[in-house]
Design an enzyme around this catalytic site. Structure first.
Site, PDB file in Angstrom:
ATOM      1  N   TYR A 158      72.995  59.428  57.540  1.00  0.00           N
ATOM      2  CA  TYR A 158      73.290  58.923  56.201  1.00  0.00           C
ATOM      3  C   TYR A 158      72.139  59.239  55.248  1.00  0.00           C
ATOM      4  O   TYR A 158      72.340  59.763  54.146  1.00  0.00           O
ATOM      5  CB  TYR A 158      73.536  57.420  56.286  1.00  0.00           C
ATOM      6  CG  TYR A 158      73.938  56.761  54.989  1.00  0.00           C
ATOM      7  CD1 TYR A 158      75.225  56.904  54.490  1.00  0.00           C
ATOM      8  CD2 TYR A 158      73.028  55.987  54.267  1.00  0.00           C
ATOM      9  CE1 TYR A 158      75.597  56.295  53.304  1.00  0.00           C
ATOM     10  CE2 TYR A 158      73.397  55.369  53.086  1.00  0.00           C
ATOM     11  CZ  TYR A 158      74.675  55.523  52.606  1.00  0.00           C
ATOM     12  OH  TYR A 158      75.035  54.919  51.425  1.00  0.00           O
TER      13      TYR A 158
ATOM     14  N   LYS B 156      72.074  61.596  51.926  1.00  0.00           N
ATOM     15  CA  LYS B 156      71.773  61.029  50.611  1.00  0.00           C
ATOM     16  C   LYS B 156      70.509  61.647  50.008  1.00  0.00           C
ATOM     17  O   LYS B 156      70.389  61.748  48.789  1.00  0.00           O
ATOM     18  CB  LYS B 156      71.634  59.507  50.730  1.00  0.00           C
ATOM     19  CG  LYS B 156      72.957  58.808  51.084  1.00  0.00           C
ATOM     20  CD  LYS B 156      74.001  59.043  50.000  1.00  0.00           C
ATOM     21  CE  LYS B 156      75.248  58.194  50.200  1.00  0.00           C
ATOM     22  NZ  LYS B 156      76.251  58.421  49.136  1.00  0.00           N
TER      23      LYS B 156
ATOM     24  N   THR C  51      78.415  44.138  48.436  1.00  0.00           N
ATOM     25  CA  THR C  51      79.779  44.664  48.544  1.00  0.00           C
ATOM     26  C   THR C  51      80.411  44.112  49.812  1.00  0.00           C
ATOM     27  O   THR C  51      79.774  43.397  50.584  1.00  0.00           O
ATOM     28  CB  THR C  51      79.786  46.205  48.661  1.00  0.00           C
ATOM     29  OG1 THR C  51      79.082  46.562  49.853  1.00  0.00           O
ATOM     30  CG2 THR C  51      79.121  46.860  47.472  1.00  0.00           C
TER      31      THR C  51
ATOM     32  N   GLY D  54      85.151  48.696  46.420  1.00  0.00           N
ATOM     33  CA  GLY D  54      83.691  48.590  46.336  1.00  0.00           C
ATOM     34  C   GLY D  54      83.114  49.160  45.051  1.00  0.00           C
ATOM     35  O   GLY D  54      83.630  48.936  43.957  1.00  0.00           O
ATOM     36  N   ILE D  55      82.026  49.913  45.216  1.00  0.00           N
ATOM     37  CA  ILE D  55      81.330  50.466  44.060  1.00  0.00           C
ATOM     38  C   ILE D  55      82.235  51.429  43.294  1.00  0.00           C
ATOM     39  O   ILE D  55      82.236  51.458  42.068  1.00  0.00           O
ATOM     40  CB  ILE D  55      80.021  51.155  44.532  1.00  0.00           C
ATOM     41  CG1 ILE D  55      79.036  50.088  45.040  1.00  0.00           C
ATOM     42  CG2 ILE D  55      79.388  51.951  43.406  1.00  0.00           C
ATOM     43  CD1 ILE D  55      77.766  50.654  45.670  1.00  0.00           C
TER      44      ILE D  55
END
Lengths: 429, 448
Positions: free
Chosen positions: B354, B358, B389, B218-219
């Site tokens: 999450y 973050k 993604t 992914g990223i």
């Protein structure tokens, strides 16, 4: 003309794929696939992309005829420089350790600065040989030049020849499976069922604990969905193992060897990176340990009355004497667990005054070792034993263990092999 | 992974159909390629008030090979690829009319995938409420203009305090280049810093060692690729179970693979030892590893909450602290970039854990900025918006398509867009960007 002084080869680390049970996760993978993946994992761990190491030495015990140049082909498929030379070796279960010794010796003599030793085996993708008569017919057919010759060759065909020769885990000269040989040895040395099962449980627990504390994080790279050794049973107990029926030596009462305390057929590969100290420093790679010395031995298991897997017992006093060490001078011992009873019989032989005097020609027995220093991160009973891959697994993991323990620590490796052979080696951090 | 709709809407049939139906027609963004000119055309540079940056801006652009147009229209017919407005001279709302006068005709003539960049002093440093009002007003102007721009063009605002003039070149080059393709409607505040001269524009990270966590896919994998392309040796970190993919990424970028569970109690120590032994230190650390364990708060068990916090926030704190404390491991001029998320700014239903983690990353970065500045280093956060993604590909079609369209560029970003921003923040010349949060979200409507 002067030759360079020998120097000790450094072990910088290793890589292996998780070992799989035969016919399972790696059933579709060939020896070349697994060895290539293992080399690539090593390349990634040490940043060796496009680099040329002195040589790559590896081997397989069960090998297809198409794999005549297995190691070189694996190098060509890997991210190493294609200008890296390679060759194959084979010394049964001793292959991986022998490969490491060969590379270390060239480093010691200054013939190479770095090298990779490895091994791979698959019992899932084992080579099948055709019936000997059929093979002769096919060769004759291949060399036939005229139609008449071809027809003549084909007239040799019989339906019964179509049954392939399945490779067996049996000694060619005795026809006995390795387990049957070991069952004899276990009986001769009076190795009990319970102590075998205890050793087995400890192997599983030690390997599971090693995984849990992250010890294998830089030794194993997952492959084809497998992230840990498939044979590992962290929750196994002596009670559970006691329920298994013996599978070897069952023609005698009181057989002790079961599928639990014997290593299963497995698939896998391993590789170890070795170099001179100078090469390691140039590449910013810490030295985990040095390969100090090694010794091989063989016994006459056919006529000599010695157990098939007892050769390491003979190699050990030679390497100890050469280095002025006693069996007790080590911080860690790695005795390959072909069978739990192999380890126990070997240890008992070293403790036995009669054996040490009569067979090994020693004045005093080698003596007992501290069992808490034996196979502290688990061994073949838990991990599995893809024949040629075992030496690389042990060298890399012992080197790391010695490095963790600090400088000046010593480790001893003992690996038994088919054909009545054995390889032992000393590592030091 | 590609944005199928953008591809479709830019095809012959697709564009006709999209026009007929009044559907959005997202542009194909201009993305950075090594060796590509900074801009595909000239830049127009103007001032509102008595600015102090215009000469610097002009010089940087000319150094980068960009033709600079005068704002008086004397270069008639030349369509600018970028409009750069030095608004450091505004003293009150009255002067904003100058900004309007300059921008309106320039934007009309702006080429596709053009850039509008406004530079001003921070409102907090203003000498009067009127001046603060004017400076703050620019945010509203730029953010709205970003929404008006079409054809993949972006508008961003950079606040340049007195004394931070030397820091301007790096963000100027970033915002005009294809590296910022998906960065839109953002406001960045620079700080005074010692900015080294750029050594190699093609390989700005040459000789640097960069750690990237979560690098197996992914990223994270995109970050590893961009870092390596820019010259860094990448130490690719991921959990042992992802080791096969990790080794592939490391081999692809000529880096090294380190299998490590960053939440393990000894993880920081092991990473520090590894960096010291193998590389003698580290220049760039990208905290990218992250997990989601989505559930509504009332249904969320402790395990979901704790695992997300442990990976997304606590590990970033622990690893960074260990690197700061380990003598000499974090090299002078080090760059730490932490991956936050649009969720951490806007919040997201089902993502309390999450989003909390973050948002925590943003608080952490801001709090750490002075300590980093003290040692000539920087710490910043990047907050991705909707990025195409494997993870978003698994979202339900409707949710995914809406998520991808509700931003000014009408499309999802690519992992490489996040990676480019991180790689820019990692450059030595980005020394003046510290404690900032850069969103890579195409000016998403969420959390704007």
């Amino acid at each position: 003309m002067s030759s360079p002084q020998p120097r000790r080869a450094a072990v910088l680390g290793g890589n292996r794929i998780p070992f799989a049970r035969s016919g399972s996760a790696y059933a579709q993978a060939s020896n070349q696939d697994m060895l290539t993946a293992t080399l690539d994992g090593l390349v990634a761990r040490f940043g060796l992309q496009g680099q040329q190491v002195g040589e790559v030495v590896a081997g397989a015990v069960l090998k297809h005829s198409r794999d005549f140049n297995l190691t070189r082909e694996s190098v060509l498929g890997s991210r190493l420089s294609a200008a890296t030379p390679a060759y194959d070796v084979q010394q049964a279960c001793g292959t991986g350790l022998e490969a490491a010794v060969l590379v270390a010796n060239k480093i010691a003599l200054g013939q190479v600065e770095s090298g990779i030793a490895g091994g791979v085996d698959t019992t899932s993708d084992a080579p099948l040989a055709v019936h000997e008569d059929l093979r002769r017919v096919l060769i004759r057919l291949n060399s036939a030049k005229t139609l008449g010759q071809r027809l003549a060759a084909l007239r040799g065909l019989r339906p019964g020849q179509l049954v392939p020769e399945i490779p067996r885990n049996a000694e060619p000269r005795t026809g006995l499976a390795m387990g049957e040989h070991q069952a004899i040895t276990a009986r001769e040395w009076g190795i009990g069922r319970e102590e075998q099962d205890e050793l087995t449980v400890r192997s599983h627990r030690n390997l599971a604990a090693a995984y849990d504390r992250g010890f294998l994080d830089d030794l194993v790279t997952p492959y084809l969905g497998l992230t840990r050794d498939q044979n590992l049973r962290p929750d196994t107990t002596v009670e559970k193992l006691a329920r298994l029926k013996p599978v070897f030596g069952t023609d005698h009462p009181g057989a002790t060897m079961t599928a639990g305390n014997s290593t299963p057929l497995s698939d896998g590969a391993s590789a170890v990176l070795l170099s001179s100290d100078e090469w390691a420093a140039e590449h910013g790679l810490p030295v985990l340990a040095h390969l100090v010395d090694a010794q091989t031995a063989a016994v006459d298991h056919v006529h000599g009355g010695e157990g098939l897997l007892m050769a390491p017992a003979y190699a050990m006093p030679v390497v100890l004497a050469r280095n002025g060490l006693s069996l007790q001078d080590f911080d860690f011992y790695e005795i390959h667990e072909a069978f739990a009873s192999t380890v126990l019989a070997t240890l008992r032989a070293w403790e036995d005054p009669a054996f040490c005097k009569e067979r090994l020609g020693l004045d005093a027995p080698l003596g007992a070792i501290d069992r808490d220093r034996l196979n502290v991160n688990g061994s073949s009973l838990a991990a599995g034993h893809p024949f040629a891959a075992t030496g690389g697994r042990i060298v890399a993991s012992l080197a790391k263990q010695l490095h963790e323990a600090g400088p000046g620590k010593r480790g001893l490796i003992s690996v038994c092999a088919a054909g009545g052979q054995g390889v032992v080696a000393i590592l030091e951090s | 992974m590609s944005d199928w709709y953008t591809t479709f809407a830019n095809s012959g049939v697709g564009s006709a159909l999209a026009e007929q139906l009044g559907l959005p027609r997202p542009a194909v963004l201009r993305r950075y390629e090594p060796g590509q000119p900074l801009l595909p055309g000239p830049a127009l540079v103007g001032s509102a008030g008595e600015g102090r940056l215009r000469e610097t801006l002009t010089a940087v652009l000319r150094d980068a090979g960009v033709a600079v147009l005068a704002p008086d229209g004397s270069d008639d017919g030349e369509h600018p690829a970028a409009v750069v407005l030095d608004a450091t001279g505004v003293t009150g709302p009255g002067q904003l009319a100058v900004a309007h006068d300059l921008l309106a005709p320039a934007v009309t003539r702006l080429r596709p995938t053009g850039r509008v960049l406004v530079l001003a002093d921070p409102p907090a440093d203003a000498g009067s409420p009127a001046q603060a009002a004017a400076r703050q007003a620019l945010e509203g102007l730029v953010r709205s203009l970003a929404k008006e721009l079409r054809a993949g063009s972006t508008a961003n605002l950079v606040y340049v305090p007195e004394g931070a003039e030397a820091s301007v070149a790096s963000p100027l080059r970033f915002f005009l280049s294809g590296r910022s393709a998906y960065v839109d409607g953002q406001v960045l505040t620079l700080g005074a810093a010692e900015v080294p001269a750029e050594e190699d524009a093609l390989r700005p990270l040459a000789g640097k060692v960069a750690v990237v966590t979560g690098a197996a896919r992914g990223i994270g994998a995109a970050i590893a690729r961009v870092m390596a392309r820019d010259g860094a040796h990448v130490v690719a970190v991921d959990v042992p179970a992802a080791g096969e993919a990790l080794a592939r990424v490391a081999n692809e970028v000529g880096g090294t693979a380190v299998q490590l569970d960053i939440t393990a109690s000894d993880a920081a120590g092991r990473l520090v030892t590894h960096l010291r032994e193998r590389h003698g230190g580290v220049d760039v650390v990208v905290h990218n590893a992250g997990i989601t364990r989505d559930k509504l708060l009332v249904n969320m068990d402790a395990a979901r909450w704790n695992s997300v916090m442990a990976v997304n926030l606590q590990a970033q704190l622990d690893l960074t602290r260990a690197l700061l404390d380990a003598d000499g491991v974090l090299r002078p001029g080090a760059r730490v970039v932490c991956v936050s998320s649009q969720s951490g700014i806007a919040g997201n239903r089902g993502q309390t854990n999450y989003a909390a983690s973050k948002a925590g990353v943003i608080g952490m970065v801001r709090a750490w900025a002075p300590e980093f500045a003290g040692r000539g280093a920087t710490v910043n956060a990047v907050a991705p918006g909707f990025i195409v993604t494997e993870m978003t590909a698994r979202m339900p079609f409707g949710t995914r398509e809406v998520g991808a369209r509700i931003n000014s560029l009408q499309q999802g970003g690519l992992p490489v867009d996040v990676a480019e921003t991180i790689a820019w923040l990692s450059q030595p010349t980005a020394a003046g960007v510290n404690g900032q949060v850069v969103r890579v979200c195409g000016q998403s409507m969420l959390g704007a």
